[in-house]
Design a protein around this motif. Structure first.
Motif, PDB file in Angstrom:
ATOM      1  N   GLY A  79      47.874 -52.156  73.148  1.00 57.33           N
ATOM      2  CA  GLY A  79      48.983 -52.802  72.441  1.00 57.33           C
ATOM      3  C   GLY A  79      48.997 -52.090  71.095  1.00 57.33           C
ATOM      4  N   THR A  80      47.555 -52.274  70.386  1.00 56.77           N
ATOM      5  CA  THR A  80      47.507 -51.869  69.233  1.00 56.77           C
ATOM      6  C   THR A  80      48.045 -50.267  68.953  1.00 56.77           C
ATOM      7  N   VAL A  81      47.828 -49.357  69.831  1.00 57.33           N
ATOM      8  CA  VAL A  81      48.213 -48.119  69.796  1.00 57.33           C
ATOM      9  C   VAL A  81      49.717 -47.986  70.126  1.00 57.33           C
ATOM     10  N   ARG A  82      50.420 -48.857  70.944  1.00 57.42           N
ATOM     11  CA  ARG A  82      51.838 -48.785  71.166  1.00 57.42           C
ATOM     12  C   ARG A  82      52.456 -49.450  69.879  1.00 57.42           C
ATOM     13  N   THR A  83      51.969 -50.631  69.224  1.00 55.96           N
ATOM     14  CA  THR A  83      52.625 -51.107  68.084  1.00 55.96           C
ATOM     15  C   THR A  83      52.448 -49.987  67.153  1.00 55.96           C
ATOM     16  N   ALA A  84      51.377 -49.171  66.922  1.00 56.14           N
ATOM     17  CA  ALA A  84      51.135 -48.541  65.989  1.00 56.14           C
ATOM     18  C   ALA A  84      52.237 -47.157  66.194  1.00 56.14           C
ATOM     19  N   MET A  85      52.390 -46.669  67.270  1.00 59.25           N
ATOM     20  CA  MET A  85      53.361 -45.638  67.664  1.00 59.25           C
ATOM     21  C   MET A  85      54.666 -46.044  67.411  1.00 59.25           C
ATOM     22  N   SER A  86      55.094 -47.227  67.856  1.00 57.32           N
ATOM     23  CA  SER A  86      56.568 -47.711  67.720  1.00 57.32           C
ATOM     24  C   SER A  86      56.756 -47.605  66.112  1.00 57.32           C
ATOM     25  N   GLN A  87      56.033 -48.156  65.390  1.00 58.19           N
ATOM     26  CA  GLN A  87      56.182 -48.402  64.078  1.00 58.19           C
ATOM     27  C   GLN A  87      56.156 -46.892  63.183  1.00 58.19           C
ATOM     28  N   LEU A  88      55.086 -45.876  63.932  1.00 55.89           N
ATOM     29  CA  LEU A  88      55.320 -44.491  63.386  1.00 55.89           C
ATOM     30  C   LEU A  88      56.757 -43.828  63.647  1.00 55.89           C
ATOM     31  N   GLU A  89      57.113 -43.969  65.063  1.00 59.36           N
ATOM     32  CA  GLU A  89      58.503 -43.661  65.180  1.00 59.36           C
ATOM     33  C   GLU A  89      59.637 -44.119  64.206  1.00 59.36           C
ATOM     34  N   LYS A  90      59.609 -45.388  64.078  1.00 59.42           N
ATOM     35  CA  LYS A  90      60.466 -45.754  62.955  1.00 59.42           C
ATOM     36  C   LYS A  90      60.155 -45.106  61.738  1.00 59.42           C
ATOM     37  N   THR A  91      59.035 -45.121  61.183  1.00 60.70           N
ATOM     38  CA  THR A  91      58.812 -44.472  59.850  1.00 60.70           C
ATOM     39  C   THR A  91      59.356 -43.116  59.994  1.00 60.70           C
ATOM     40  N   LEU A  92      58.866 -42.405  60.935  1.00 60.11           N
ATOM     41  CA  LEU A  92      59.121 -40.794  60.955  1.00 60.11           C
ATOM     42  C   LEU A  92      60.754 -40.713  61.049  1.00 60.11           C
ATOM     43  N   SER A  93      61.460 -41.576  61.686  1.00 55.15           N
ATOM     44  CA  SER A  93      63.002 -41.627  61.920  1.00 55.15           C
ATOM     45  C   SER A  93      63.547 -41.649  60.320  1.00 55.15           C
ATOM     46  N   GLN A  94      63.008 -42.757  59.786  1.00 54.00           N
ATOM     47  CA  GLN A  94      63.466 -42.943  58.570  1.00 54.00           C
ATOM     48  C   GLN A  94      63.120 -41.962  57.508  1.00 54.00           C
ATOM     49  N   GLU A  95      62.111 -41.331  57.500  1.00 52.37           N
ATOM     50  CA  GLU A  95      61.430 -40.502  56.625  1.00 52.37           C
ATOM     51  C   GLU A  95      62.325 -38.982  56.801  1.00 52.37           C
ATOM     52  N   MET A  96      62.551 -38.738  58.097  1.00 52.13           N
ATOM     53  CA  MET A  96      63.221 -37.512  58.476  1.00 52.13           C
ATOM     54  C   MET A  96      64.670 -37.639  57.888  1.00 52.13           C
ATOM     55  N   GLU A  97      65.231 -38.675  58.164  1.00 56.59           N
ATOM     56  CA  GLU A  97      66.668 -38.873  57.822  1.00 56.59           C
ATOM     57  C   GLU A  97      66.953 -38.798  56.459  1.00 56.59           C
ATOM     58  N   LYS A  98      65.887 -39.194  55.664  1.00 60.34           N
ATOM     59  CA  LYS A  98      65.788 -39.452  54.150  1.00 60.34           C
ATOM     60  C   LYS A  98      65.634 -37.849  53.494  1.00 60.34           C
ATOM     61  N   LYS A  99      64.768 -37.052  54.331  1.00 59.10           N
ATOM     62  CA  LYS A  99      64.337 -35.786  53.897  1.00 59.10           C
ATOM     63  C   LYS A  99      65.467 -34.749  54.153  1.00 59.10           C
ATOM     64  N   LEU A 100      66.017 -34.887  55.275  1.00 56.88           N
ATOM     65  CA  LEU A 100      67.264 -33.998  55.852  1.00 56.88           C
ATOM     66  C   LEU A 100      68.432 -34.293  54.950  1.00 56.88           C
ATOM     67  N   CYS A 101      68.625 -35.597  54.992  1.00 59.58           N
ATOM     68  CA  CYS A 101      69.854 -35.839  53.893  1.00 59.58           C
ATOM     69  C   CYS A 101      69.771 -35.468  52.532  1.00 59.58           C
ATOM     70  N   ASP A 102      68.622 -35.565  51.999  1.00 55.05           N
ATOM     71  CA  ASP A 102      68.395 -35.173  50.637  1.00 55.05           C
ATOM     72  C   ASP A 102      68.396 -33.680  50.473  1.00 55.05           C
ATOM     73  N   ALA A 103      67.896 -32.845  51.306  1.00 55.03           N
ATOM     74  CA  ALA A 103      68.043 -31.405  51.719  1.00 55.03           C
ATOM     75  C   ALA A 103      69.677 -30.929  51.820  1.00 55.03           C
ATOM     76  N   GLU A 104      70.047 -31.780  52.633  1.00 55.29           N
ATOM     77  CA  GLU A 104      71.630 -31.417  53.156  1.00 55.29           C
ATOM     78  C   GLU A 104      72.246 -31.606  51.803  1.00 55.29           C
ATOM     79  N   LEU A 105      72.137 -32.669  51.044  1.00 60.53           N
ATOM     80  CA  LEU A 105      73.126 -32.959  49.830  1.00 60.53           C
ATOM     81  C   LEU A 105      72.861 -31.707  48.846  1.00 60.53           C
ATOM     82  N   ARG A 106      71.586 -31.322  48.562  1.00 62.42           N
ATOM     83  CA  ARG A 106      71.407 -30.608  47.704  1.00 62.42           C
ATOM     84  C   ARG A 106      72.055 -29.168  47.877  1.00 62.42           C
ATOM     85  N   ARG A 107      72.033 -28.997  49.230  1.00 68.10           N
ATOM     86  CA  ARG A 107      72.808 -27.737  49.724  1.00 68.10           C
ATOM     87  C   ARG A 107      74.438 -27.788  49.258  1.00 68.10           C
ATOM     88  N   ILE A 108      74.893 -28.861  49.894  1.00 67.65           N
ATOM     89  CA  ILE A 108      76.329 -28.992  49.705  1.00 67.65           C
ATOM     90  C   ILE A 108      77.038 -28.981  48.437  1.00 67.65           C
TER      91      ILE A 108
END
Length: 547
Positions: A332-361
């Protein structure tokens, strides 16, 4: 004899029939000289024996003997001419692909001209008679031609000296009196000049095509350079994104390890407490066991009976049958950590990608100003054309075809029919607004529906709290806080219109697979004044490029 020949001119050693140096020369009774073979052949093909030069007629062709003096002089002249030819400063032997002189007997020199009358090509030396002899001067000389027979009419065996504009072909004089009698005939010179002019025009067109293609090459190369720069930026951005993701994963792994280790420490501490209590009970039980063993070996009946009751009762102990150390489960601990990691990664990736995308355009930023000729009469535009809000008084403006008559709409002056462009608009402090792009042919009079099917691609705010895309049906935007500045990006060829929260650098919405076939204009609607609640203007702001 050699010195005498040097005093005579070159023409005196040339046969007037073959135009070459005499070979076995003979003299006619009228005093003219010819090659024996030339005059004999001339008379054999004529009905009368007549001197070719003075036209004096002879009853019978006399049997002349060779003029030995003239023959020796001609031989000497021929040798002298060959020596001059051989000792020339810059002799030009004809190359295999060049026209050679037809008269040269040994080394074939390069021909300078071809004679259409003689049907012979001449080098510089053998061409001289055509420049000096009166009769030869009338001959038509052209640039050397290898196959002179090709310039003869196949039908009449005459030089092709004319051009038929009707049939677009070269003809001889006899052709104009037969097959081409009623056709439009011009001289070769006139046809040449006309065709040369056409060739000049064609050449100019070809050069223009070459320039256009060279320009296209430059455009393609420039596009490749831009693509390379864009690819380098994307690679650099992706490195940062993946580095951030890796850092996030490592951080999450460290946190998970800490949680698991803390749980394990708790388990070990609990187990240590149990073991300590058990060891204490064991000590007490061993003491009681020793006392019982001593009492069992005594011979004193009274002593055994008096102490038996006090030591026969076991010391107080805990019931350990229900006590155990729970084995920790980390699933349960690992599953909870992985679920939180997935959410954090998704947010972090979206933020970084959007920032890079905005700088390009943002590199496609354009200068946009408002077009007063399109502004609805209630709108108030700033002098620099960068701000717009809705007033309370309707202006008396000409109702030109470009002007909106209802709603608070206005377009930008700039239009775009290809490529990519980007602009930013401050929208903070307002309760209603719309921003986007619109095609040129949109409806501007009466009720206007703002949707892609009607030529509008925009997002907006209604009632101060509902951010939405003007799609069919409308789509709500993921906005958590009030938008301050909106970025609008358009890729005409890709059919893409995207919107960004510039402050938080978040992608808001994209219209995809749009089919653009006409000009696009930036579109703005500041909304009604709403009794001053929505008086803040929309402001077209300069793009702040970030590295």
């Amino acid at each position: 004899m050699a010195s005498a020949s040097c005093l005579l001119s070159e023409e005196q050693f040339l046969c007037s029939i073959c135009l070459d140096v005499f070979t076995d020369p003979i003299s006619t009774p009228c005093g003219h000289n010819y090659c024996n073979t030339c005059i004999t052949h001339y008379w054999d093909t004529s009905d009368v024996c007549q001197c070719p030069l003075c036209n004096k007629t002879f009853c019978n062709g006399p049997d002349f003997s060779v003029n030995k003096v003239l023959s020796e002089m001609a031989d000497q002249f021929r040798k002298s001419m060959q020596q001059r030819q051989t000792s020339s400063t810059n002799p030009e032997p004809a190359e295999p692909d060049e026209v050679s002189c037809d008269v040269c007997t040994e080394t074939k020199l390069k021909a300078l001209k071809s004679c259409l009358v003689c049907l012979t090509s001449y080098c510089d030396t053998h061409l001289k008679p055509h420049h000096r002899v009166l009769g030869l001067k009338r001959h038509k000389l052209i640039d050397p031609v290898k196959n002179l027979e090709d310039i003869l009419c196949k039908k009449h065996d005459r030089p092709l000296e004319l051009f038929c504009k009707t049939d677009l072909m070269c003809v001889c004089q006899f052709c104009t009196e037969s097959d081409h009698k009623l056709h439009q005939i011009v001289s070769l010179e006139e046809a040449y000049e006309g065709k040369k002019a056409e060739l000049g025009k064609t050449e100019a067109e070809v050069q223009q095509m070459i320039q256009e293609r060279q320009q296209k090459i430059q455009e393609v190369q420039h596009s490749v350079e831009l693509s390379k720069k864009d690819a380098d930026r994307v690679i650099a951005d992706s490195v940062q994104v993946f580095a951030a993701l890796i850092s996030c994963i490592e951080r999450s792994q460290t946190e998970l390890n800490g949680v698991i280790e803390e749980k394990q420490k708790t388990t070990e501490k609990q187990a240590e407490g149990f073991i300590k209590d058990l060891q204490q009970e064991i000590t007490e039980l061993e003491k009681r066991s020793s006392e019982l063993k001593q009492l069992s070996h005594t011979e004193d009946h009274l002593h055994l009976l008096q102490n038996l009751s006090s030591i026969n009762t076991p010391p107080p102990t805990k019931d350990w049958t229900k006590v155990n150390v729970p084995q920790s489960s980390y699933v349960g601990t690992v599953r909870t950590a992985m679920s939180q990691l997935e959410k954090t990664l998704s947010q972090e990736m979206e933020k970084k990608l959007c920032d890079a995308e905005l700088r390009r355009i943002q590199t496609y930023a354009v200068d946009v100003t408002l077009d007063p000729d399109t502004a609805e009469p209630y709108l108030i535009l700033s002098e620099d054309g960068k701000q717009v809000c809705c007033g309370k008084v309707k202006k008396n403006l000409p109702d030109n075809p470009e002007r909106f008559t209802t709603y608070c709409d206005v377009l930008g002056k700039q239009s775009f029919s290809s490529g990519r462009f980007f602009f930013e608009v401050q929208v903070g402090g307002k309760t209603a607004w719309d921003v986007g792009v619109a095609r040129e042919s949109i409806k501007r009079k009466g009720n206007v529906k703002v949707s892609p099917s009607d030529g509008y691609w925009s997002i907006g705010l209604r009632d101060g709290n509902e951010y939405c895309a003007r799609s069919d049906p409308k789509g709500l935007l993921p906005v958590r806080e009030e938008l301050q500045k909106v970025g609008v990006f358009v890729d005409y060829e890709e059919g893409l219109v995207s919107f960004y929260d510039v402050e938080t650098r978040v992608h808001l919405y994209s219209f995809t697979d749009c089919s653009f076939t006409e000009k696009l204009y930036p579109y703005f609607c500041p909304g009604d004044d709403d009794d001053g609640e929505n008086s803040t203007p929309l402001i077209i702001s300069p793009v702040n490029h970030t590295d």
